[in-house]
Scaffold this motif. Structure first.
Motif, PDB file in Angstrom:
ATOM      1  N   ARG A  78     -34.973 -61.355 -54.825  1.00 55.80           N
ATOM      2  CA  ARG A  78     -34.208 -61.557 -54.025  1.00 55.80           C
ATOM      3  C   ARG A  78     -34.247 -62.854 -53.355  1.00 55.80           C
ATOM      4  O   ARG A  78     -33.641 -63.706 -53.168  1.00 55.80           O
ATOM      5  CB  ARG A  78     -33.908 -60.707 -53.362  1.00 55.80           C
ATOM      6  N   GLY A  79     -36.126 -63.163 -52.499  1.00 57.00           N
ATOM      7  CA  GLY A  79     -36.074 -63.987 -51.721  1.00 57.00           C
ATOM      8  C   GLY A  79     -36.575 -65.502 -52.849  1.00 57.00           C
ATOM      9  O   GLY A  79     -36.114 -66.244 -52.244  1.00 57.00           O
ATOM     10  N   LEU A 229     -39.642 -78.665 -50.941  1.00 51.97           N
ATOM     11  CA  LEU A 229     -40.230 -78.723 -51.845  1.00 51.97           C
ATOM     12  C   LEU A 229     -40.759 -77.687 -51.432  1.00 51.97           C
ATOM     13  O   LEU A 229     -41.853 -76.935 -52.831  1.00 51.97           O
ATOM     14  CB  LEU A 229     -41.819 -80.529 -51.576  1.00 51.97           C
ATOM     15  N   ILE A 230     -41.089 -77.043 -50.815  1.00 47.35           N
ATOM     16  CA  ILE A 230     -41.745 -75.648 -50.561  1.00 47.35           C
ATOM     17  C   ILE A 230     -41.007 -74.319 -50.282  1.00 47.35           C
ATOM     18  O   ILE A 230     -41.912 -73.416 -50.117  1.00 47.35           O
ATOM     19  CB  ILE A 230     -42.574 -76.198 -49.640  1.00 47.35           C
ATOM     20  N   ILE A 231     -39.640 -75.275 -49.951  1.00 41.62           N
ATOM     21  CA  ILE A 231     -39.011 -73.806 -49.593  1.00 41.62           C
ATOM     22  C   ILE A 231     -38.952 -72.452 -50.378  1.00 41.62           C
ATOM     23  O   ILE A 231     -39.063 -71.209 -50.315  1.00 41.62           O
ATOM     24  CB  ILE A 231     -37.241 -74.431 -49.492  1.00 41.62           C
ATOM     25  N   SER A 232     -38.888 -72.898 -52.309  1.00 41.67           N
ATOM     26  CA  SER A 232     -39.368 -72.097 -52.318  1.00 41.67           C
ATOM     27  C   SER A 232     -40.017 -71.117 -52.778  1.00 41.67           C
ATOM     28  O   SER A 232     -40.265 -69.242 -53.782  1.00 41.67           O
ATOM     29  CB  SER A 232     -38.610 -72.813 -54.573  1.00 41.67           C
ATOM     30  N   GLN A 233     -41.355 -72.073 -52.661  1.00 37.44           N
ATOM     31  CA  GLN A 233     -42.404 -71.293 -52.614  1.00 37.44           C
ATOM     32  C   GLN A 233     -41.980 -69.875 -51.162  1.00 37.44           C
ATOM     33  O   GLN A 233     -43.246 -68.878 -51.055  1.00 37.44           O
ATOM     34  CB  GLN A 233     -43.216 -72.575 -52.215  1.00 37.44           C
ATOM     35  N   SER A 238     -41.715 -64.112 -49.544  1.00 34.20           N
ATOM     36  CA  SER A 238     -41.142 -63.150 -48.660  1.00 34.20           C
ATOM     37  C   SER A 238     -40.955 -62.417 -49.678  1.00 34.20           C
ATOM     38  O   SER A 238     -40.512 -60.391 -49.242  1.00 34.20           O
ATOM     39  CB  SER A 238     -39.897 -63.665 -47.970  1.00 34.20           C
ATOM     40  N   ASP A 239     -40.780 -62.316 -51.032  1.00 29.98           N
ATOM     41  CA  ASP A 239     -40.754 -61.271 -52.173  1.00 29.98           C
ATOM     42  C   ASP A 239     -41.621 -60.685 -52.551  1.00 29.98           C
ATOM     43  O   ASP A 239     -42.323 -59.214 -51.897  1.00 29.98           O
ATOM     44  CB  ASP A 239     -40.388 -61.838 -53.416  1.00 29.98           C
ATOM     45  N   ARG A 240     -42.815 -60.651 -51.909  1.00 31.86           N
ATOM     46  CA  ARG A 240     -44.625 -60.037 -51.824  1.00 31.86           C
ATOM     47  C   ARG A 240     -44.852 -59.815 -50.390  1.00 31.86           C
ATOM     48  O   ARG A 240     -45.295 -58.627 -50.740  1.00 31.86           O
ATOM     49  CB  ARG A 240     -45.388 -62.071 -52.213  1.00 31.86           C
ATOM     50  N   THR A 290     -36.174 -67.807 -46.056  1.00 34.61           N
ATOM     51  CA  THR A 290     -36.579 -66.096 -46.252  1.00 34.61           C
ATOM     52  C   THR A 290     -34.561 -65.298 -45.614  1.00 34.61           C
ATOM     53  O   THR A 290     -34.192 -64.223 -45.917  1.00 34.61           O
ATOM     54  CB  THR A 290     -36.905 -65.472 -44.892  1.00 34.61           C
ATOM     55  N   MET A 291     -33.870 -66.474 -44.726  1.00 35.37           N
ATOM     56  CA  MET A 291     -32.950 -65.731 -44.339  1.00 35.37           C
ATOM     57  C   MET A 291     -31.694 -65.089 -44.799  1.00 35.37           C
ATOM     58  O   MET A 291     -31.313 -64.486 -45.431  1.00 35.37           O
ATOM     59  CB  MET A 291     -32.468 -66.568 -42.966  1.00 35.37           C
ATOM     60  N   SER A 292     -31.708 -66.588 -46.501  1.00 36.35           N
ATOM     61  CA  SER A 292     -30.081 -65.805 -47.180  1.00 36.35           C
ATOM     62  C   SER A 292     -30.741 -64.816 -48.379  1.00 36.35           C
ATOM     63  O   SER A 292     -29.621 -64.100 -48.551  1.00 36.35           O
ATOM     64  CB  SER A 292     -30.134 -66.568 -48.192  1.00 36.35           C
ATOM     65  N   ALA A 293     -31.258 -64.118 -47.892  1.00 36.57           N
ATOM     66  CA  ALA A 293     -31.870 -62.773 -49.046  1.00 36.57           C
ATOM     67  C   ALA A 293     -32.140 -61.985 -47.936  1.00 36.57           C
ATOM     68  O   ALA A 293     -31.290 -60.459 -47.723  1.00 36.57           O
ATOM     69  CB  ALA A 293     -33.640 -63.245 -49.227  1.00 36.57           C
TER      70      ALA A 293
END
Length: 392
Positions: A78-79, A229-233, A238-240, A290-293
């Motif tokens: 979800r993150g 470039l780094i936001i999806s990482q 946050s999932d991990r 992280t906030m949107s998840a």
């Protein structure tokens, strides 16, 4: 307060499509308003009206978009999926700032004031149609379909008061006010940081430090592209590791790094300004990714859209949208151009407390929603884990 409860009642997809249409109409219409010389006082009246239409539509936008993504995303990712909502926000900032920078470079001041300013608003027309097309092709979220076909009808039949948007709104404030306050505190701290860096910084560089508007926009563009470039990482992290560690890192980053960052920015020169803005940007992206998840997981399915829309927009309006005005007033009052740093640090203190109070929601099903898996194997493992051993 209008679109949020409607999203919980009639569905996420319908309200998202409606808000997209309204935003596109409001923005495009601003670009075609006749000048004051042509229609007199009706020009500012129409401008204010369409700005209010924009604001009215955006009241259902973030809550709906984040709810939609959160309810579709697998629980364990979800993150990652939620981070693309803020990727889109950054892309919007980059596209808008890039277009304005290009217009400043190509047009002189009289041309900009005469017709050039209209171009960014006119872009909203085709963009709105594309967004509407994509949204209407999507199915309703599984969580809402389950709610719509099950407990929602029983609840509505039992209590007629709760079937109205007004009744749903009263229920949110009556039953979920502690979580609503937590949401407001989280969003307030995050939005003050967001508006300060992504909206106010070019004004700060030009008005307080004497740089040209284009100079500040170009540096900010570079920083925002880096964050994209780094936001999806960050979403994956946050999932991990969980939502709380990433959010706490972002809040502590603003608490500790805001003053050094603004001291660097105030020192001047492209390298110092860039490093200072990157320090703030890296702290912000921990929250953006992280906030949107994290926020949709605060509320159960039956009130998720409404609660999140109310909490988010109250906080964004009161604290986020007023950030440039408040900071400018504080600088005028105190004479110190370090006030943005102190304001961000104060917001970060509130954010640290809020993050400490929230529950960890990573890798867990949303409250009131069925588990969401990505593969058939993951579904089989989940069923196996919940099936009693026949030996016992």
């Amino acid at each position: 307060m209008f679109f949020g409860p409607m999203g919980d009642k009639v569905g996420r997809k319908k309200i998202l499509a409606l808000t997209m249409i309204m935003m596109a109409i409001g923005t495009f219409a601003i670009g075609v308003i006749p000048s004051h010389d042509a229609i007199g006082v009706w020009a500012p009246v129409l401008l204010i009206f369409f700005r209010m239409l924009q604001g009215f539509s955006t009241g259902g936008e973030y809550g709906g978009a984040s709810t939609f993504i959160a309810e579709y995303a697998p629980d364990k990712r979800r993150g990652y999926f939620g981070s693309f909502l803020e990727f889109g926000t950054l892309a919007g900032y980059v596209g808008a700032a890039g277009l304005v920078t290009l217009l400043y470079a190509l047009l002189d001041t009289p041309q900009m004031e005469s017709w050039g300013w209209r171009i960014p608003f006119l872009v909203a027309g085709p963009l709105g149609l594309v967004g509407l097309y994509l949204r209407l092709r999507l199915d309703e979220t599984p969580a809402f379909q389950k709610l719509e076909g099950g407990t929602a009808h029983a609840t509505e039949a039992a209590d007629g008061v709760e079937t109205s948007a007004k009744g749903d709104l009263a229920k949110i404030f009556r039953e979920y006010w502690p979580t609503l306050i937590l949401c407001i505190c989280l969003v307030g701290a995050y939005n003050i940081a967001d508006y300060m860096l992504l909206s106010y910084m070019p004004t700060y560089l030009s008005d307080e430090l004497g740089y040209s508007e284009t100079h500040g926009l170009l540096i900010l563009l570079g920083v925002m592209v880096f964050l994209m470039l780094i936001i999806s990482q960050v979403g994956k992290l946050s999932d991990r590791f969980g939502r709380k560690p990433l959010l706490m890192t972002g809040m502590l980053g603003f608490l500790i790094l805001s003053l050094p960052a603004f001291l660097l920015i105030r020192q001047g020169g492209i390298p110092a300004i860039t490093i200072g803005m990157l320090m703030l940007g890296l702290s912000l992206v921990c929250m953006l990714g992280t906030m949107s998840a994290a926020l949709p997981a605060l509320f159960p399915t039956q009130v998720r859209y409404g609660s999140l829309s109310v909490g988010y927009n109250l906080s964004a309006s009161i604290f986020g949208g007023t950030t440039p005005l408040v900071i400018t007033a504080l600088i005028s009052l105190t004479g110190s151009n370090l006030m943005p740093a102190y304001y961000a640090m104060g917001a970060a203190v509130v954010g640290v407390i809020a993050v400490a109070c929230m529950k960890e929601t990573a890798n867990k099903p949303l409250a009131g929603s069925p588990p969401s898996v990505e593969t058939s194997q993951e579904a089989e493992d989940l069923v196996a884990a919940q099936t009693p051993d026949p030996k016992f």
